[in-house]
Design an enzyme around this catalytic site. Structure first.
Site, PDB file in Angstrom:
ATOM      1  N   ASP A 147       0.828  -1.210   0.000  1.00  0.00           N
ATOM      2  CA  ASP A 147       0.000   0.000   0.000  1.00  0.00           C
ATOM      3  C   ASP A 147       0.867   1.267   0.000  1.00  0.00           C
ATOM      4  O   ASP A 147       2.094   1.184   0.081  1.00  0.00           O
ATOM      5  CB  ASP A 147      -0.916  -0.057   1.237  1.00  0.00           C
ATOM      6  N   GLU A 180      -0.977   1.863  -5.092  1.00  0.00           N
ATOM      7  CA  GLU A 180      -0.807   3.312  -4.853  1.00  0.00           C
ATOM      8  C   GLU A 180      -1.977   4.110  -5.435  1.00  0.00           C
ATOM      9  O   GLU A 180      -1.864   5.313  -5.639  1.00  0.00           O
ATOM     10  CB  GLU A 180       0.584   3.808  -5.264  1.00  0.00           C
ATOM     11  N   TRP A 181      -3.096   3.406  -5.668  1.00  0.00           N
ATOM     12  CA  TRP A 181      -4.414   4.001  -5.976  1.00  0.00           C
ATOM     13  C   TRP A 181      -4.456   4.814  -7.276  1.00  0.00           C
ATOM     14  O   TRP A 181      -5.322   5.677  -7.439  1.00  0.00           O
ATOM     15  CB  TRP A 181      -4.909   4.890  -4.812  1.00  0.00           C
ATOM     16  N   GLY A 182      -3.490   4.579  -8.161  1.00  0.00           N
ATOM     17  CA  GLY A 182      -3.501   5.319  -9.426  1.00  0.00           C
ATOM     18  C   GLY A 182      -2.975   6.732  -9.297  1.00  0.00           C
ATOM     19  O   GLY A 182      -3.001   7.496 -10.260  1.00  0.00           O
ATOM     20  N   ASP A 202     -10.143   3.596  -3.070  1.00  0.00           N
ATOM     21  CA  ASP A 202     -10.880   2.400  -2.641  1.00  0.00           C
ATOM     22  C   ASP A 202     -12.315   2.327  -3.172  1.00  0.00           C
ATOM     23  O   ASP A 202     -13.055   3.305  -3.126  1.00  0.00           O
ATOM     24  CB  ASP A 202     -10.938   2.350  -1.113  1.00  0.00           C
TER      25      ASP A 202
HETATM   26  C1  GLA Z   1      -5.969   1.303   1.692  1.00  0.00           C
HETATM   27  C2  GLA Z   1      -6.127   0.320   0.532  1.00  0.00           C
HETATM   28  C3  GLA Z   1      -7.250  -0.669   0.867  1.00  0.00           C
HETATM   29  C4  GLA Z   1      -6.894  -1.399   2.171  1.00  0.00           C
HETATM   30  C5  GLA Z   1      -6.662  -0.392   3.287  1.00  0.00           C
HETATM   31  C6  GLA Z   1      -6.119  -1.060   4.540  1.00  0.00           C
HETATM   32  O1  GLA Z   1      -7.084   2.122   1.836  1.00  0.00           O
HETATM   33  O2  GLA Z   1      -6.401   0.986  -0.659  1.00  0.00           O
HETATM   34  O3  GLA Z   1      -7.431  -1.590  -0.186  1.00  0.00           O
HETATM   35  O4  GLA Z   1      -5.772  -2.200   1.968  1.00  0.00           O
HETATM   36  O5  GLA Z   1      -5.744   0.600   2.902  1.00  0.00           O
HETATM   37  O6  GLA Z   1      -5.843  -0.161   5.565  1.00  0.00           O
END
Ligand code: GLA
Length: 391
Positions: A147, A180-182, A202
């Site tokens: 993450d 890293e969410w893009g 998320d």
């Molecule tokens: C981030 C990630 C999620 C999850 C949480 C856990 O938000 O994007 O998928 O792994 O952390 O804390």
């Protein structure tokens, strides 16, 4: 002379010439992850139950193999820097769970973060990458989700390169899931680092969240392929925030997108509807097609979209998606769909008579008249998915 050879090798090393990722995930990874349903309430019992349920529900037979513990399994570091497992939730430690999961013929995954702390504030890997990678290898970890919280302005490419190298050095083959969410466009740099990369923040268990992610994937098709996948986040199917029709749309679109299929629900207590969606062999075959292409959206008119995913042997999957809030009555021209390859410049030279066309949710031959036309009613938020297989 010797000195020159040494310098040459040092230069190569600094260029990353020997750095590699493991040759894995030729099709999108399939499994279960604890986060969407259990969050920080995850514990040893839950994980063992999910492993049992994955086998007993038929999900393992459908292709699901990884059981991944997300955040909250770790509590501190000891005086040698070794990561310490939270013994209240995991009393027998992680190796014990890993062995249990492997004894079921499944694979085991775990979670960390490139920062000093995970998103839930647990200790993470910054400064301990090689040590942690060795620990994971000693636990036979097959999948690592890494993450991006608390990253301290690290450069994402160097942060993930470091862990990729550490995992490779530790020697146990690991699917490396970059999360890293893009935020720094991982599709442009992560191909040689990881096997999948999150493309968005998320997912939430509701229609708007899920369908907004589908929208974001439209520009990313060309970056996916065997061993390197766009990850639109884990599945919410069965968690209760969407209707059965919406979950079918969610699952269909993830399969069209060649997305990793990480179930995120309680596998032990799932309804028949949920199980039927997650184990639909026709849709899973679309996801797992070895050509490894992500679908492209070829048409969009007022919330009605046509997506095409090329499949092996000149086949294709077609998804008619009604994103709108009202029912659409659509005249489908299968002759047009045959010609449409998903590539603006290339039109298929074959005709409708050259294909078997199957309605994948009904699991029957597609209905159409002799001219290849069919008028179909598509309720709000739902899909029709077809496969075209060459005769
Ligand atoms: C981030 C990630 C999620 C999850 C949480 C856990 O938000 O994007 O998928 O792994 O952390 O804390």
């Amino acid at each position: 002379m010797k000195k020159r050879v040494l310098i040459f090798f040092c230069v190569l090393l600094s260029m990353g010439a020997f750095a590699q990722k493991f040759d894995l995930a030729k099709t999108p990874p399939m499994g279960w992850n604890s986060w969407n349903k259990f969050g920080c309430e995850v514990n040893e019992k839950v994980v063992m139950k999910m492993a049992d349920a994955m086998v007993n529900s038929g999900m393992q037979a459908s292709g699901y193999e990884y059981i991944v513990i997300d955040d909250c399994w770790q509590i501190s570091r000891d005086k040698n820097g070794e990561i310490v497992v939270d013994k209240t939730s995991f009393p027998h430690g992680i190796k014990y769970l890993s062995d249990y999961i492997h004894s079921k013929g499944l694979k085991f995954g775990i979670y960390t973060c490139v920062g000093r702390k995970t998103c839930a504030g647990r200790p993470a890997s910054r400064g301990y990458e090689y040590q942690d990678a060795r620990t994971y290898a000693s636990w036979n970890v097959d999948y690592l989700k890494d993450d991006f919280c608390n990253n301290g302005d690290q450069n994402s490419v160097s942060a993930y390169s470091l862990m990729r190298d550490a995992l490779y050095k530790a020697g146990h083959p690991v699917v490396f899931s970059i999360c890293e969410w893009g935020s720094t466009k991982p599709w442009t740099w992560a191909k040689d680092l990881g096997h999948l990369w999150r493309t968005t923040y998320d997912i939430r268990d509701n229609w708007d969240s899920m369908i907004s992610i589908v929208e974001l994937e439209k520009k990313l098709s060309k970056y996916a392929g065997p061993g390197h996948w766009n990850d639109p986040d884990m599945l919410e199917v069965g968690n209760g925030g969407m209707t059965t029709e919406e979950y079918k749309t969610h699952f269909s679109m993830w399969c069209m997108l060649a997305a990793p299929l990480m179930a995120g629900n309680d596998l032990e207590n799932m309804s028949k509807e949920t199980k039927d969606i997650l184990t639909n062999a026709n849709l899973i075959a679309v996801d797992q097609d070895t050509l490894g292409k992500q679908a492209v959206c070829v048409r969009e008119i007022a919330g009605y979209e046509i997506w095409i995913k090329p499949l092996v042997k000149k086949g294709k999957a077609v998804c008619l998606l009604n994103k709108s809030d009202e029912t659409k009555i659509v005249q489908v021209d299968f002759n047009y769909l045959v010609k449409e390859t998903g590539d603006y410049w290339k039109k298929d030279k074959y005709e409708l008579k050259d294909y078997h066309v199957t309605d994948l949710w009904k699991n029957t031959e597609a209905e159409m008249d002799r001219k290849g036309l069919f008028t179909v009613t598509i309720p709000a938020h739902s899909v029709k998915v077809y496969s075209f297989v060459r005769k």
